[in-house]
Design a protein around this motif. Structure first.
Motif, short mmCIF file in Angstrom:
data_model
loop_
_atom_site.label_atom_id
_atom_site.label_comp_id
_atom_site.label_asym_id
_atom_site.label_seq_id
_atom_site.Cartn_x
_atom_site.Cartn_y
_atom_site.Cartn_z
N UNK A 148 -33.35 -7.07 11.64
CA UNK A 148 -32.86 -8.41 11.33
C UNK A 148 -31.49 -8.33 10.69
N UNK A 149 -31.35 -7.42 9.72
CA UNK A 149 -30.10 -7.34 8.98
C UNK A 149 -28.93 -7.03 9.91
N UNK A 159 -28.05 -12.98 12.20
CA UNK A 159 -28.37 -14.31 12.70
C UNK A 159 -28.67 -15.22 11.51
N UNK A 201 -31.09 -17.89 10.14
CA UNK A 201 -32.43 -18.40 10.47
C UNK A 201 -32.82 -19.48 9.45
N UNK A 240 -27.97 -20.21 5.52
CA UNK A 240 -27.94 -19.44 6.75
C UNK A 240 -26.51 -19.29 7.28
N UNK A 270 -34.32 -10.99 4.08
CA UNK A 270 -33.82 -9.95 4.99
C UNK A 270 -32.97 -10.56 6.10
N UNK A 313 -30.94 -12.75 5.69
CA UNK A 313 -29.62 -12.94 5.09
C UNK A 313 -28.94 -11.61 4.81
#
Ligand SMILES: Nc1ncnc2c1ncn2[C@@H]1O[C@H](COP(=O)(O)OP(=O)(O)O)[C@@H](O)[C@H]1O
Ligand SMILES: [Mg+2]
Lengths: 343, 289
Positions: A71-72, A76, A78, A150, B184, B186
């Motif tokens: 993810x990191x 993105x 979210x 975000x 996470x 972010x």
């Protein structure tokens, strides 16, 4: 940035939440994932974010294969269904979070963080609320904090899960318009999930209709509403009527009687779908026949619920009757759809 | 309803009992608490007061008592942080991941609650005692377990490990993983997520668990009694020392030390009440059996 979802399959244990889903998203597009609850929308969004990994298939960000990136690494934005704001942090600290956790090399200096966070808070129209805690905000304000948070990491794509789901109708409408303007101003590639068709059709450049882990149809609001490609899309989006018919060499028959309608669909037992307002009453000649069970008045029309089985078994459909037509409960009417689809 | 404008009336809460029943229940609880808690605790304090300040100071400053206090404090100082780490790890695993054997692990955490403390102590005697293979080996290497500090430490850890985990599990389950996922997404690392998001979310429940764990670690008698060997001035903790004094007919001494432990219980109770008043929502979710 373009995003390509390439033959993605996702299983939870034995249960396939997504089968073979492919989708190309163009840079700057605003895309809605529309479908009933449990159809796999959130799963698809989480796969794009990297909060979930595919069982099969690939996800490409531009030319780069992001399927196995964390993810990191994906960078993105979210926005979670219930916002997931950090409730022990102020609005300011929430928005600044993504910048403050950066490694010392990439972390902007304090003053720069302050400037950017204030700019974002201003952009989501929450100036003056920097030092409030999430518990002191309304639903719509929390939603916008989540969005600003975000956006702070300058994401390559913005993903929103049911962004208006928890809000009341009025706030929903306002925020919907606001999100569209926000998107047009910032130009982010944006993917949002909704089960509300009105929201999807009004807001998105393209709508992706999903059902049971599959994509049923991708298209503009007009495509989806006027040219549905499957029985599911026809009945899920907008009002629709559905009757069983038999197709033989292009001729459509209903309960053994010819209807005079023609189709290019192959022979067999099928269903005809049409919008309640796309019908014309028939005096004579072949037609669908039914008895009016009940009527109700809408603003500019009357909706009649009719039993098209004429007593033998209930085939209930709703059609729209023009105001001038004499009709009452119990009377028999004859009609033909002038626009229809057979699946 | 016709008379909505009439004088305000006070509708009775649907679940509330008639006044008589309510008072009766309150009275019964109050009498029960008085008989079983206040009277005994009061007696302890009363004895100390009657014996006088001088006698109290004499007992407390005795070298054996001093050593018992030191031992109890050092065991708690080690066992509590140990269970803090274990409790967070276990609660995290159970609340935030799905894995096989999760129910079993949850049951296992409750084990010390359902097992007699004597058995908890005996386990270590069976593992490290004189007629085992491991025990004498370790002893020969200058690291005795049974009848020594390590045994007391192990028994205390065993008896107290559910407290923190059980306090955290229901809270963390209710909180879910959304906040961590947000962090996470972010860009936060696992450690940053833990420090900046998870920990602040559970800090009050954690503090509460630590308090309970500490109170029990200092007060444990049964399990420690089995592994300690009761060497005065060496392996006697405060509860053991109280018993020893009492058996020696030094009743005033026993009550003096007991009043120290009782004071600890009182402090724990007060802190706990303060926590509950202040952060009622987060604290006290884990119901102890
Ligand atoms: N972590 C999970 N474990 C097991 N099943 C899941 C998990 N997440 C989603 N599912 C299942 O996958 C299907 C799709 O879920 P989801 O993507 O959340 O649907 P939607 O967002 O369209 O309502 C549902 O049947 C759901 O029960
Ligand atoms: Mg969902």
């Amino acid at each position: 940035m373009d995003i390509r979802i390439d033959k993605i399959r996702k299983e939870f244990g034995d249960f396939p939440a997504l089968h073979d889903v492919s989708l190309n998203i163009r840079s700057g597009e605003l895309i809605a994932l529309l479908g009933p609850s449990g159809s796999g929308k959130t799963t698809l969004l989480r796969l794009v974010a990297g909060l979930e990994y595919p069982s099969q298939g690939r996800i490409l960000f531009g030319e780069e294969d992001a399927s196995w990136k964390s993810v990191q690494e994906r960078n993105v934005g979210f926005v979670f269904q219930h916002y997931a704001l950090f409730k022990h942090m102020t609005v300011f600290d929430n928005v600044a979070f993504g910048l403050r956790v950066r490694g010392s090399k990439d972390r902007p200096p304090k003053a720069e963080i302050r400037r950017r966070v204030e700019e974002l808070i201003d952009m989501v129209q929450l100036s003056g609320m920097e030092s409030r805690y999430p518990g002191q905000l309304s639903g719509g304000q929390r939603q916008r904090v989540a969005l600003a948070r975000a956006m702070a990491i300058e994401p390559r794509v913005l993903l929103l899960d049911e962004p208006f789901g928890a809000l009341d109708a009025k706030v929903r409408k306002d925020l919907r318009k606001w999100l569209r303007e926000f998107h047009d101003r910032t130009g982010h590639t944006t993917l949002f999930v909704t089960h509300d068709q009105e929201e999807a059709l009004e807001l998105a450049d393209r709508v992706v209709v999903m059902s049971q882990g599959k994509i049923e149809q991708v298209g503009s609001a007009d495509d989806i509403y006027d040219r549905p490609q499957s029985a599911f899309v026809f009945s899920f989006v907008g009002d629709s009527a559905k009757l069983p018919v038999t197709v033989a060499n292009g001729d459509v028959t209903f309960r053994g009687a010819p209807t005079g309608l023609r189709t290019s669909v192959g022979n067999g037992e099928k269903h005809i779908f049409f919008r309640p307002r796309d019908i014309a009453l028939q005096d004579d000649g072949p037609a669908f026949e039914g008895r009016i069970l009940s009527m109700r008045r809408l603003a500019g029309a009357r909706i009649a619920e009719i039993d098209a089985g004429l007593g033998e078994g209930a085939e209930r459909v709703e059609i729209e009757l023009p105001l001038g037509v004499p009709a009452e409960q119990g009377s028999v009417i004859r009609f033909l759809p002038h626009r229809f689809a057979i699946f | 309803m016709a008379d909505q404008q009439s004088a305000p009336h006070h509708p009775r809460d649907a679940v509330s009992e008639p006044a008589l029943v309510r008072w009766l229940l309150i009275l019964i609880s109050a009498i029960f608490l008085a008989l079983f808690l206040v009277v005994p605790l009061g007696t302890v304090v009363g004895r100390v007061v009657v014996a006088g300040w001088g006698s109290f100071v004499d007992t407390i400053s005795e070298s054996d008592t001093q050593s018992a206090i030191r031992l109890t404090l050092s065991v708690a100082a080690l066992a509590v942080p140990f269970n803090l780490v274990f409790g967070i790890a276990a609660a995290w695993a159970i609340a935030k991941f799905e894995f096989k054997g999760k129910t079993f692990l949850t049951t296992l955490i409750d084990l010390p609650f359902s097992v007699s403390p004597v058995i908890s102590g005996l386990v270590y005697v069976l593992l490290f005692g004189a007629d085992t293979w491991l025990g004498p080996q370790l002893k020969a290497m200058g690291f005795p377990i049974i009848f020594a500090f390590p045994g007391i430490f192990l028994a205390t850890v065993f008896v107290t490990f559910p407290f923190i985990a059980r306090e955290l599990i229901p809270l963390m389950q209710a909180q879910g993983t959304a906040d961590e996922e947000a962090a996470i997404s972010l860009g936060a690392s696992g450690w940053q997520t833990f420090i900046r998001v998870t920990l602040p979310n559970i800090k009050w429940a954690l503090l509460y668990g630590v308090l309970l764990c500490n109170a029990r670690a200092m007060g444990e008698f049964g399990a420690v009694s089995v592994v300690s060997g009761h060497v005065r001035g060496k392996t006697e903790t405060m509860p053991l020392h109280i018993e020893a004094l009492y058996n020696d007919y030094s009743t005033d001494g026993a009550f003096a030390v007991a009043s120290l432990l009782a004071a600890l219980a009182l402090v724990t109770l007060i802190l706990r009440t303060l926590l509950e008043v202040k952060f009622g929502a987060d604290v006290g979710n884990g119901r102890h059996k």
